[in-house]
Every structure is written in C-alpha cells, then in structure tokens.
Design an enzyme around this catalytic site. Sequence first.
Site, PDB file in Angstrom:
ATOM      1  N   LYS A  69       0.848  -1.206   0.000  1.00  0.00           N
ATOM      2  CA  LYS A  69       0.000   0.000   0.000  1.00  0.00           C
ATOM      3  C   LYS A  69       0.876   1.246   0.000  1.00  0.00           C
ATOM      4  O   LYS A  69       0.640   2.185  -0.763  1.00  0.00           O
ATOM      5  CB  LYS A  69      -0.919   0.000   1.225  1.00  0.00           C
ATOM      6  CG  LYS A  69      -2.114  -0.920   1.069  1.00  0.00           C
ATOM      7  CD  LYS A  69      -2.869  -1.135   2.370  1.00  0.00           C
ATOM      8  CE  LYS A  69      -3.923  -2.222   2.166  1.00  0.00           C
ATOM      9  NZ  LYS A  69      -4.521  -2.706   3.411  1.00  0.00           N
ATOM     10  N   GLN A 101      -4.947  -1.339   9.471  1.00  0.00           N
ATOM     11  CA  GLN A 101      -4.802  -2.686   8.922  1.00  0.00           C
ATOM     12  C   GLN A 101      -5.380  -3.716   9.893  1.00  0.00           C
ATOM     13  O   GLN A 101      -5.033  -3.736  11.066  1.00  0.00           O
ATOM     14  CB  GLN A 101      -3.309  -2.973   8.658  1.00  0.00           C
ATOM     15  CG  GLN A 101      -3.041  -4.306   8.004  1.00  0.00           C
ATOM     16  CD  GLN A 101      -3.625  -4.409   6.591  1.00  0.00           C
ATOM     17  OE1 GLN A 101      -3.446  -3.516   5.781  1.00  0.00           O
ATOM     18  NE2 GLN A 101      -4.346  -5.479   6.319  1.00  0.00           N
ATOM     19  N   ASP A 112     -11.346   2.932   3.846  1.00  0.00           N
ATOM     20  CA  ASP A 112     -11.726   1.512   3.750  1.00  0.00           C
ATOM     21  C   ASP A 112     -13.245   1.371   3.600  1.00  0.00           C
ATOM     22  O   ASP A 112     -13.738   0.310   3.218  1.00  0.00           O
ATOM     23  CB  ASP A 112     -11.278   0.764   5.015  1.00  0.00           C
ATOM     24  CG  ASP A 112     -10.130  -0.196   4.745  1.00  0.00           C
ATOM     25  OD1 ASP A 112      -9.913  -0.542   3.563  1.00  0.00           O
ATOM     26  OD2 ASP A 112      -9.465  -0.598   5.716  1.00  0.00           O
TER      27      ASP A 112
END
Length: 292
Positions: free
Chosen positions: A55, A99, A122
């Site tokens: 990422k 995460q 997200d």
Amino acid sequence: MTKENIIDGKAFAEGLRGRIGTAVAEIKRARGSVPGLAVVLVGEDPASQVYVRNKALQTKEVGMNSLEHRLPASTSEADLLALIRRLNADPAVDGILVQLPLPKHVDSSKVLDAIDPDKDVDGFHIINVGRLATGMPGLVPCTPLGCLMLLKDRLGDLSGKRALVLGRSNIVGKPMAQLLLNENCTVTIAHSRTRDLPAECRGAEILVAAVGRPEMVRGDWVQPGAVVIDVGINRVERDGKARLVGDVAFAEAERVAGAITPVPGGVGPMTIACLLQNTLTAFRRRHGLAEK
Ligand code: NAP
C-alpha cells in the site's frame, strides 16, 4: 492475457493508478499539496506487513504522501484511539486505514468507528455503511468498488441485470450487493444457508463469488455468457506446490462465461488501486473540488 473473455484486473488497476497519478500531479501544480494516506499497523502479522508495504509503495508511486504508523502488538486500545483522534485532526491526512486484524485485546469496531467517516478510505465506518445503503455519497469498501469498476468496464450499463452475490460479509458481499442494487440490478444474496446454490447461480447474468472456498463454483453453475467476478483468494497445495486459486473453478467456468476474472490477476490488484481512488475522492471532497 489475451483471451477475450478474461478480465485483466492487473492491467485495469495499472490504468486506474495512472489516472490517479495524473490527477495528483494536477492537484500538486494547482495547490502545492498532495493527498495523504495514513496507514496504521499494530503488531507483526506477516501478511499484514506485506499488505502495508504494498500500500505504501503504490501510494508513493501515484505521488501521494504515505504516512506509516507501525505500533507494537502491546499497544493499548486507548493509545490507538488517541492516534486515530490525532490523524482525524491532521489536515495533511485525507485517508486513514487501520490494517486488520488488530490484536485480540483491541476492540476493532471501536477503533474503526473512531475514524472520521470522511477519512474512512476503507469504507467500513457505520456512517459509510449507512450512506451506501441509502444511496448517499460516501466512501465505499475497496474490493467491491473494484469489482463494480470491472463489471461496468465490461458491461456498460448494468440496469436490469440479474446479479447474484455469493457471500454476505460486511467487507465484500453486503457492500457488493448494495452497489449492484444502486446500479439497478436485480440482486440475490446467497450464503451458507442458501438452498440449491447451483440453481441460484445459474440464474445470474452477473455472478460475484466471495466465499473463501477454493473452486467451489463449478462450470455448470455458470449461465452461458454470464460475467463472473471471482473475489476469492485461497492458498492451496497442488502437486506439492503452493498455489493461489479463487472461489470459482476457473478452467471449467472460463469455457462457459462471457467474461471472467482470473486468480491471481483479477480482483486482487483492484483493491489497492481503489484505496488510492478513495483517498483522492476524500481529498477532493474535503477541499470542495469537483469529483471526476
Ligand atoms: P467471509 O467473511 O468468510 O465470508 C464468507 C461468506 O461466504 C459468508 O457470508 C458465508 O456464509 C459464505 N459461505 C461460506 N461457505 C459457504 C458455502 N459452502 N456455501 C455458501 N456460502 C458460503 O469472507 P470474505 O472476507 O467476504 O472473503 C471472501 C473471499 O474473498 C476470501 O477468499 C477472501 O480471501 C477474499 N477476499 C479478497 C479480497 C481481494 O482483495 N481480492 C478482499 C477481501 C476478501 P454465512 O454468512 O452464511 O456464513
């Protein structure tokens, strides 16, 4: 990949990242600043380390700022919540990604819901779930967003299509079904209690498989000409070698499908590209810029 009915997600994601990079360069010229994505990693989980590294790499490649926060597994929930509050208030941060999985002593939903919904790239915050369900503009989970982009690229208008989403998780199945409904598809959601799954699948012109069961969807479950999106990423051993396979028996389904995503190289590469797209969208909205 050359076969016409194979959807090359790797190439599509590359193109998308290229367009994001161009937009970021324009923003930099016009405003002297670029969007920033903060990624928070707690602990040493090896798979998470790889995701976070990828990422960060791709964030920098499109010219955005990557702000990494690596914290020890012993980090308390209170300390993590304090970091989220600082990132929420930081004007240089447009997107915040925590995460998963988080260590067991941390309540993941409490942490995710502490993120400013307008920085929730997200798309997991309850406010963004509600926005998606009610058709309001919000931030949409990356994997289903990527699937939708591939479908629209292949089919154009999805209006009136019969779609079946196999799987009802909060991160893939449910938001995928909502997105297809918003595109005016007639949507069925199937799951572990669905009766006669093969027959349900055969009724679909669009079949999205997100079950986490290696090659569960067989070729004769696929309607001839259907577009099949395989979200599954399953590690299996074949002839003594580790391999990645999807939730769809690709070799069988590919003979029947009008179009199909392979694993790897289908949906997988779209997820990070859509994370960058969401960060760009969050930046544009926070600065009142038009969305393209
Ligand atoms: P999940 O949370 O485990 O959900 C799986 C869903 O499949 C559940 O709704 C479950 O039904 C259903 N299911 C399981 N076994 C079934 C069966 N035998 N028949 C019918 N339905 C069944 O999984 P997920 O997080 O959505 O992920 C699904 C797959 O996508 C995994 O392989 C994952 O690795 C992959 N994935 C890929 C990406 C990417 O970037 N490409 C991103 C996320 C996930 P119930 O609800 O009834 O239990």
